[in-house]
Write a protein that holds these residues in place. Structure first.
Motif, mmCIF file in Angstrom:
data_model
loop_
_atom_site.group_PDB
_atom_site.id
_atom_site.type_symbol
_atom_site.label_atom_id
_atom_site.label_comp_id
_atom_site.label_asym_id
_atom_site.label_seq_id
_atom_site.Cartn_x
_atom_site.Cartn_y
_atom_site.Cartn_z
ATOM 1 N N PHE A 108 0.842 -1.188 0.000
ATOM 2 C CA PHE A 108 0.000 0.000 0.000
ATOM 3 C C PHE A 108 0.875 1.234 0.000
ATOM 4 C CE2 PHE A 108 -2.549 3.372 1.852
ATOM 5 C CZ PHE A 108 -3.820 3.163 1.312
ATOM 6 N N LYS A 109 0.633 2.113 -0.952
ATOM 7 C CA LYS A 109 1.435 3.326 -1.090
ATOM 8 C C LYS A 109 0.551 4.543 -0.861
ATOM 9 C CE LYS A 109 2.529 1.721 -5.015
ATOM 10 N NZ LYS A 109 2.087 0.362 -4.660
ATOM 11 N N ALA A 110 0.976 5.376 0.061
ATOM 12 C CA ALA A 110 0.263 6.617 0.361
ATOM 13 C C ALA A 110 1.161 7.783 -0.006
ATOM 14 C CB ALA A 110 -0.102 6.672 1.844
ATOM 15 N N ALA A 111 0.653 8.680 -0.830
ATOM 16 C CA ALA A 111 1.443 9.830 -1.260
ATOM 17 C C ALA A 111 1.157 11.032 -0.373
ATOM 18 C CB ALA A 111 1.132 10.173 -2.713
ATOM 19 N N ILE A 112 2.212 11.735 -0.054
ATOM 20 C CA ILE A 112 2.139 12.986 0.702
ATOM 21 C C ILE A 112 2.969 14.006 -0.075
ATOM 22 C CG2 ILE A 112 1.600 12.021 2.946
ATOM 23 C CD1 ILE A 112 5.201 12.857 2.099
ATOM 24 N N THR A 113 2.920 15.259 0.324
ATOM 25 C CA THR A 113 3.584 16.278 -0.490
ATOM 26 C C THR A 113 4.997 16.629 -0.051
ATOM 27 O OG1 THR A 113 2.628 18.078 0.818
ATOM 28 C CG2 THR A 113 1.358 17.303 -1.089
ATOM 29 N N TYR A 114 5.307 16.357 1.232
ATOM 30 C CA TYR A 114 6.639 16.688 1.746
ATOM 31 C C TYR A 114 6.802 15.986 3.085
ATOM 32 C CZ TYR A 114 10.745 19.639 2.802
ATOM 33 O OH TYR A 114 12.010 20.094 3.066
ATOM 34 N N PRO A 115 7.894 15.252 3.294
ATOM 35 C CA PRO A 115 8.082 14.550 4.569
ATOM 36 C C PRO A 115 8.057 15.513 5.756
ATOM 37 C CG PRO A 115 9.648 13.773 2.919
ATOM 38 C CD PRO A 115 8.991 14.986 2.334
ATOM 39 N N GLY A 116 7.186 15.255 6.699
ATOM 40 C CA GLY A 116 7.076 16.108 7.879
ATOM 41 C C GLY A 116 6.171 17.308 7.695
ATOM 42 N N GLY A 173 -2.334 4.003 -11.030
ATOM 43 C CA GLY A 173 -2.168 2.997 -9.985
ATOM 44 C C GLY A 173 -0.867 3.067 -9.239
ATOM 45 N N ASN A 174 -0.196 4.213 -9.288
ATOM 46 C CA ASN A 174 1.083 4.340 -8.590
ATOM 47 C C ASN A 174 0.945 4.544 -7.095
ATOM 48 O OD1 ASN A 174 2.774 3.942 -10.763
ATOM 49 N ND2 ASN A 174 2.809 6.100 -11.336
ATOM 50 N N MET A 175 -0.280 4.834 -6.633
ATOM 51 C CA MET A 175 -0.532 4.894 -5.204
ATOM 52 C C MET A 175 -1.985 4.556 -4.937
ATOM 53 S SD MET A 175 -1.116 8.283 -6.257
ATOM 54 C CE MET A 175 0.038 9.566 -5.790
ATOM 55 N N GLU A 176 -2.257 4.156 -3.680
ATOM 56 C CA GLU A 176 -3.622 3.803 -3.303
ATOM 57 C C GLU A 176 -4.310 4.915 -2.522
ATOM 58 O OE1 GLU A 176 -1.853 0.670 -4.936
ATOM 59 O OE2 GLU A 176 -1.031 1.384 -3.038
ATOM 60 N N ALA A 177 -3.545 5.879 -2.037
ATOM 61 C CA ALA A 177 -4.113 6.991 -1.282
ATOM 62 C C ALA A 177 -3.182 8.187 -1.383
ATOM 63 C CB ALA A 177 -4.312 6.600 0.184
ATOM 64 N N PHE A 178 -3.749 9.369 -1.202
ATOM 65 C CA PHE A 178 -2.906 10.550 -1.096
ATOM 66 C C PHE A 178 -3.576 11.579 -0.200
ATOM 67 C CE2 PHE A 178 -4.934 11.552 -5.396
ATOM 68 C CZ PHE A 178 -5.703 12.638 -4.994
#
Length: 444
Positions: A185-193, A232-237
């Protein structure tokens, strides 16, 4: 450290390279987004009577194509910067948050690609002040205002509709179990932290999912979220608008929750500037703040929402259809999974109302505590000292008073008090250590 997906993520023109995204880095040079910079074209040719005597009329400010950058865009388009004496302001599109960071580090002193300030994720000025920069050297920053509260969302692939994954993330864990415990499962975010990373992590951890062990998190620039979900490169963002609404409008996924459901009226983006620029040009910084505060008031009025969305939708700003922006700006939320469309939600993005613009130090204390929780800053960080150094609520108050903001709209406390999250957890800014100890899933 979160696992990084092996798949190649789509990289669109003008964005950071794949290597920079997946390694949490970015390019150091100016981006082609500088071409979209808009010089001031003031509507009002006369300077406001209450404008300070500025030291410089020039400033270069960065923004990312997100609805919460609207105050900067509107201040430019409506001639508000010029109204307060800042007649040579440029508002320049940035390709990603790492690019924003690097261009702030460059600054404008002899650097074509550098910027003086930006629409930014609230934790980033703290990271930069601590030396989390490309050159690993501290770049002192000031937070001058909060740009908005609410207005973000966590979106999930259509395949999870059956599991009814929503505000409660436990449905994801059940889906993992059905798959025999195997998942990528891959979750995308915009910037770590950054804020989106913290919302995603809080949501997952509240449902018993360890974001450091049970899934992969990957940083992706906001404008690339929908394209990557499509393939399909991530399942959530987790990202700000208009990208969640666009995903729903294109039928490529659905909104599990809007972040105001996770924490009502939570702080989000900030307007921040290099400390050396503000120290050198205090009146110019005040003028910029006055223009942005006036723009925030304008953006918050219901009768201006349509025009605001038409302005930011333009190619030189977001290059997004206005229909993908307007409904959620009004508080009308189509989750895209069969739930009734919410009309006039009180959890809409706020720019001014309910003290949305005020940079509460208590909120910055939470951001730093959460980043200690996930190991992004040292556990022994002197949080209070750092917040007092970076957060310039005093300048916000000076600008607001000069603008004629009623005393009733100027907070008298640096704290909004004890905050309560959707799972019942409370954060007392006077006792951040107790909050941290109470959390079951954490790195620190």
């Amino acid at each position: 450290m979160s696992r990084v997906s092996r798949r190649q993520f789509i990289i669109t023109a003008g964005a950071a390279t794949a290597g920079s995204l997946l390694a949490h880095g970015c390019s150091s040079g100016p981006t082609d987004s500088a071409k979209s910079a808009s010089k001031s074209s003031p509507v009002a040719t006369s300077t406001a009577a209450n404008a300070p005597k500025v030291e410089t009329t020039t400033a270069k400010l960065g923004f990312i194509a997100l609805t919460d950058s609207a105050p900067l865009v509107v201040a430019q388009e409506k001639g508000l910067f010029a109204k307060y004496g800042m007649t040579e302001v440029e508002v320049v599109k940035q390709a990603s948050w790492p690019v924003t960071r690097d261009n702030l580090e460059l600054g404008t002193a002899g650097n074509a690609g550098g910027i003086d300030g930006a629409h930014i994720l609230s934790p980033m000025p703290y990271f930069m002040s601590l030396g989390q920069t490309k050159n690993k050297q501290p770049v002192p920053m000031y937070i001058l205002a909060r740009l908005n509260t609410n207005g973000q969302a966590i979106s999930v692939a259509n395949t999870y509709k059956e599991s009814k994954v929503g505000l409660d993330s436990k449905g994801l864990k059940e889906a993992f179990t059905k798959a025999g415990g195997k998942n990528d499962f891959k979750a995308a975010i915009t910037y770590p932290g950054g804020t989106h990373d913290l919302w995603m992590r809080y949501w997952l951890a509240a449902g018993g999912i360890d974001p450091n062990k049970d899934i992969s998190t990957v940083p992706v620039p906001p404008p690339q979220m929908v394209a990557n979900m499509k393939t399909g490169n991530m399942e959530a963002f987790c990202v700000g608008e208009p990208w969640n609404a666009q995903l729903v409008n294109q039928g490529q996924g659905y909104t599990a929750l809007v972040t105001g459901e996770l924490w009502k009226d939570h702080p989000e983006k900030a307007f921040a500037m290099r400390a050396d620029w503000v120290d050198k040009n205090p009146n110019s910084a005040k003028a910029l703040l006055m223009a942005i505060q006036e723009a925030q008031q304008w953006c918050d009025k219901a009768e201006n929402k349509e025009e605001m969305c038409q302005i930011v939708s333009q190619a030189k700003w977001f290059k997004v259809p206005a229909k993908d922006i307007i409904e959620r700006s009004k508080g009308n939320i189509d989750y895209g999974d069969g739930r009734p469309v919410v009309q006039n939600s009180p959890l809409l993005m706020k720019f001014w109302s309910d003290n949305a613009s005020y940079p509460y130090k208590s909120h910055d204390t939470w951001f730093l505590t959460e980043n200690i929780r996930w190991g992004n800053i040292p556990a022994d960080t002197n949080v209070k000292e750092l917040v007092d150094k970076v957060n310039r609520e005093d300048l916000w108050k000076e600008a607001a008073k000069a603008l004629g903001v009623p005393a009733s709209e100027i907070p008298t406390s640096s704290s909004r008090g004890v905050e309560t999250f959707f799972d019942g957890v409370k954060f007392d800014p006077e006792k951040p250590e107790e909050y941290l100890k109470s959390l079951k899933i954490k790195k620190a």
